[in-house]
Scaffold this motif. Structure first.
Motif, mmCIF file in Angstrom:
data_model
loop_
_atom_site.group_PDB
_atom_site.id
_atom_site.type_symbol
_atom_site.label_atom_id
_atom_site.label_comp_id
_atom_site.label_asym_id
_atom_site.label_seq_id
_atom_site.Cartn_x
_atom_site.Cartn_y
_atom_site.Cartn_z
ATOM 1 N N ILE A 257 12.018 -1.608 0.619
ATOM 2 C CA ILE A 257 10.769 -1.781 -0.138
ATOM 3 C C ILE A 257 11.037 -2.638 -1.374
ATOM 4 N N GLU A 258 12.160 -2.403 -2.045
ATOM 5 C CA GLU A 258 12.517 -3.196 -3.230
ATOM 6 C C GLU A 258 12.684 -4.677 -2.883
ATOM 7 N N LYS A 259 13.374 -4.937 -1.751
ATOM 8 C CA LYS A 259 13.591 -6.335 -1.342
ATOM 9 C C LYS A 259 12.257 -7.012 -1.042
ATOM 10 N N ARG A 260 11.393 -6.287 -0.328
ATOM 11 C CA ARG A 260 10.096 -6.887 0.026
ATOM 12 C C ARG A 260 9.243 -7.117 -1.222
ATOM 13 N N LYS A 261 9.406 -6.236 -2.195
ATOM 14 C CA LYS A 261 8.664 -6.422 -3.453
ATOM 15 C C LYS A 261 9.101 -7.732 -4.123
ATOM 16 N N MET A 262 10.409 -7.949 -4.142
ATOM 17 C CA MET A 262 10.951 -9.161 -4.768
ATOM 18 C C MET A 262 10.470 -10.414 -3.995
ATOM 19 N N LEU A 263 10.526 -10.337 -2.663
ATOM 20 C CA LEU A 263 10.114 -11.494 -1.852
ATOM 21 C C LEU A 263 8.609 -11.757 -2.001
ATOM 22 N N THR A 264 7.836 -10.675 -2.117
ATOM 23 C CA THR A 264 6.385 -10.819 -2.324
ATOM 24 C C THR A 264 6.124 -11.552 -3.631
ATOM 25 N N SER A 265 6.918 -11.232 -4.659
ATOM 26 C CA SER A 265 6.678 -11.876 -5.956
ATOM 27 C C SER A 265 6.962 -13.380 -5.851
ATOM 28 N N ARG A 268 3.950 -14.936 -4.164
ATOM 29 C CA ARG A 268 2.818 -14.981 -5.105
ATOM 30 C C ARG A 268 2.992 -16.106 -6.114
ATOM 31 N N LYS A 269 4.210 -16.248 -6.642
ATOM 32 C CA LYS A 269 4.457 -17.306 -7.636
ATOM 33 C C LYS A 269 4.244 -18.687 -7.027
ATOM 34 N N ARG A 270 4.749 -18.868 -5.813
ATOM 35 C CA ARG A 270 4.678 -20.180 -5.187
ATOM 36 C C ARG A 270 3.256 -20.538 -4.719
ATOM 37 N N LEU A 271 2.508 -19.537 -4.243
ATOM 38 C CA LEU A 271 1.209 -19.857 -3.628
ATOM 39 C C LEU A 271 0.050 -19.837 -4.612
ATOM 40 N N LYS A 272 0.298 -19.286 -5.814
ATOM 41 C CA LYS A 272 -0.859 -19.103 -6.707
ATOM 42 C C LYS A 272 -1.475 -20.422 -7.173
ATOM 43 N N SER A 273 -0.683 -21.484 -7.150
ATOM 44 C CA SER A 273 -1.232 -22.762 -7.613
ATOM 45 C C SER A 273 -1.847 -23.579 -6.472
ATOM 46 N N ILE A 274 -1.798 -23.054 -5.259
ATOM 47 C CA ILE A 274 -2.367 -23.827 -4.135
ATOM 48 C C ILE A 274 -3.834 -23.451 -3.954
ATOM 49 N N LYS A 275 -4.672 -24.454 -4.122
ATOM 50 C CA LYS A 275 -6.126 -24.218 -4.018
ATOM 51 C C LYS A 275 -6.499 -23.774 -2.613
ATOM 52 N N GLY A 276 -7.336 -22.745 -2.541
ATOM 53 C CA GLY A 276 -7.836 -22.316 -1.234
ATOM 54 C C GLY A 276 -6.958 -21.284 -0.554
ATOM 55 N N ILE A 277 -5.801 -20.963 -1.162
ATOM 56 C CA ILE A 277 -4.973 -19.861 -0.628
ATOM 57 C C ILE A 277 -5.160 -18.687 -1.580
ATOM 58 N N GLU A 278 -5.695 -17.601 -1.055
ATOM 59 C CA GLU A 278 -5.940 -16.436 -1.914
ATOM 60 C C GLU A 278 -5.154 -15.242 -1.405
ATOM 61 N N PHE A 279 -4.719 -14.400 -2.338
ATOM 62 C CA PHE A 279 -3.994 -13.186 -1.927
ATOM 63 C C PHE A 279 -4.239 -12.114 -2.973
ATOM 64 N N ARG A 280 -3.892 -10.859 -2.606
ATOM 65 C CA ARG A 280 -4.130 -9.748 -3.514
ATOM 66 C C ARG A 280 -2.911 -9.477 -4.377
ATOM 67 N N ASP A 281 -3.166 -9.022 -5.598
ATOM 68 C CA ASP A 281 -2.089 -8.534 -6.449
ATOM 69 C C ASP A 281 -1.898 -7.056 -6.181
ATOM 70 N N ASP A 282 -0.982 -6.456 -6.915
ATOM 71 C CA ASP A 282 -0.844 -5.000 -6.840
ATOM 72 C C ASP A 282 -2.100 -4.382 -7.442
ATOM 73 N N MET A 283 -2.481 -3.209 -6.946
ATOM 74 C CA MET A 283 -3.648 -2.512 -7.491
ATOM 75 C C MET A 283 -3.187 -1.610 -8.638
ATOM 76 N N PRO A 284 -4.042 -1.432 -9.669
ATOM 77 C CA PRO A 284 -3.638 -0.546 -10.761
ATOM 78 C C PRO A 284 -3.415 0.887 -10.265
ATOM 79 N N LYS A 285 -2.423 1.539 -10.835
ATOM 80 C CA LYS A 285 -2.090 2.949 -10.545
ATOM 81 C C LYS A 285 -1.698 3.190 -9.076
ATOM 82 N N VAL A 286 -1.285 2.113 -8.399
ATOM 83 C CA VAL A 286 -0.851 2.273 -7.006
ATOM 84 C C VAL A 286 0.618 1.888 -6.897
ATOM 85 N N LYS A 287 1.401 2.728 -6.218
ATOM 86 C CA LYS A 287 2.769 2.335 -5.873
ATOM 87 C C LYS A 287 2.680 1.747 -4.473
ATOM 88 N N HIS A 288 2.927 0.452 -4.386
ATOM 89 C CA HIS A 288 2.784 -0.237 -3.101
ATOM 90 C C HIS A 288 4.076 -0.169 -2.289
#
Ligand SMILES: Cc1ncc(COP(=O)(O)O)c(C=O)c1O
Length: 381
Positions: A257-265, A268-288
């Protein structure tokens, strides 16, 4: 100025959507020795007994019942709660969710989803309730939790049961509470594609301890003892090898889970600047649990459809998946239901045409994610 495109070479070996987490091989051999020496291969043996205790502790639940897979677990959960008539569920899920209702002669009634969580939209549930409704079967899709409080409030008001399909949700917590403690019953799948698995397997968790006996009869042909068969049960028991794998996997899942968390980040960092690609962040008060990484493609802004991006990535030997497309409500066996009408499910229809799951597993290399993101970026140029 004309930008020179750098030629990206396809991956030599396929990059699959997921790769199973595996326990240490030597430890598996030792477990096999134990099982062979005991000559107890199934029917609630030593491994099963030990696993049940360990998993109950890990999931932080008062009661648990283990199964050979998640589908049969869910099917027997419906029987244990004596469900009948109609059950409200989501069309944006794996085929097993509505299928277990059908196998119980219950009509799945599809209700629309929330555009952020992709889970049942509580505002739509009430409108789907009829005198025949006996329960709500929401799914914590991709491990993002449902609006548990609202769903429970509706269920209580109408006297309905709630069974959560928590197939994707191993390790998830909401407000510090473990996800298996919500609703009347929660089902976990331990299929090899899940973040935590027993190759095939599943579990039900619940607060009402009277369900333990009911479920144990149901999953073992209805046997109460050697001479008393009290219900027409089925064979849905977890065997000793599955339980042994489950015990070993408990040692390695948190690191995964820790590794996947790191890879997810990184995604997220790489795709956030690409227009038209959307994804969810972590939800508040949730352990993902970072089970998978899902994006939606806004074709107009991105300049390419979801299906074309899927094909393009495949051309580079990258295997994404259109989870969940088609919607369950569009399956041949369900599309004639009134609730399956696209007019009833506008959000689910829209999301299922835009959604794409990217490769994510602990052994995925950081440079592979960068390369995948470079290919996505290049598609927009
Ligand atoms: C949402 C959902 N429900 C149910 C199942 C069925 O679980 P199993 O494969 O363990 O039978 C799966 C997946 O496999 C799933 O993704």
């Amino acid at each position: 100025m004309i930008m020179n495109k750098i030629k990206i070479i396809p991956f030599e070996k396929p990059i699959y959507i997921t790769r199973p987490l595996l326990p240490d091989k030597e430890e598996v051999y030792r477990k096999i020795d134990e099982i062979w020496n005991s000559k107890w291969l199934t029917n609630l043996g030593y491994q099963h007994q030990e696993f049940e205790i360990a998993l109950k502790e890990c999931l932080g639940v008062p009661n648990i019942s283990l199964f050979c897979n998640g589908t049969l677990a869910l099917q027997l959960a419906c029987q244990a709660l004596r469900l009948s008539g109609e059950v409200i569920t989501t069309p944006f899920t794996f085929a097993a969710t509505p299928h277990v209702l059908y196998w119980n002669r219950i009509t799945p009634v599809f209700s629309d989803i929330d555009p952020y969580t992709f889970n049942l939209d509580p505002d739509r549930i009430e409108g789907m309730i009829t005198p025949n409704t006996t329960a709500i079967l929401p799914v914590h899709v991709f491990g993002y939790p449902c609006n548990i409080d609202r769903i429970q409030e509706i269920a209580d008001r109408y006297g309905l049961r709630v069974i959560y399909d928590a197939a994707h949700s191993f390790g998830v917590e909401v407000n510090g509470e473990k996800i298996g403690n919500f609703g009347d019953i929660a089902m976990f799948s331990f299929h090899a594609t899940k973040i935590y698995h027993t190759i095939e397997g599943g579990a039900l968790t619940f607060r009402n301890s009277t369900l333990i006996e009911r479920l144990s009869f149901a999953k073992n042909f209805g046997f109460k003892d050697e001479e008393n068969i009290v219900v027409p049960g089925i064979n849905a028991k977890m065997n000793e090898l599955q339980a042994a794998i489950g015990l070993l996997m408990l040692k390695v899942v948190n690191k995964e889970i820790e590794k996947r968390k790191m890879l997810t980040s990184i995604y997220r960092k790489r795709l956030k600047s690409i227009k038209g690609i959307e994804f969810r962040d972590d939800m508040p008060k949730v352990k993902h649990n970072y089970y998978n990484f899902v994006v939606t493609i806004n074709e107009e802004k991105f300049g390419m459809s979801r299906d074309d991006l899927y094909k393009r990535l495949k051309g580079y030997n990258i295997y994404t998946r259109k989870y969940f497309y088609p919607l369950c409500s569009q399956f041949q066996c369900y599309r004639h239901y009134p609730s399956s009408s696209p007019k009833n499910l506008p959000v689910a229809e829209k999301i299922s045409k835009k959604v794409l799951s990217f490769p994510l597993y602990g052994d995925l290399q950081i440079e592979d994610i960068h390369k995948i993101c470079n290919i996505v970026q290049e598609a927009t140029i």
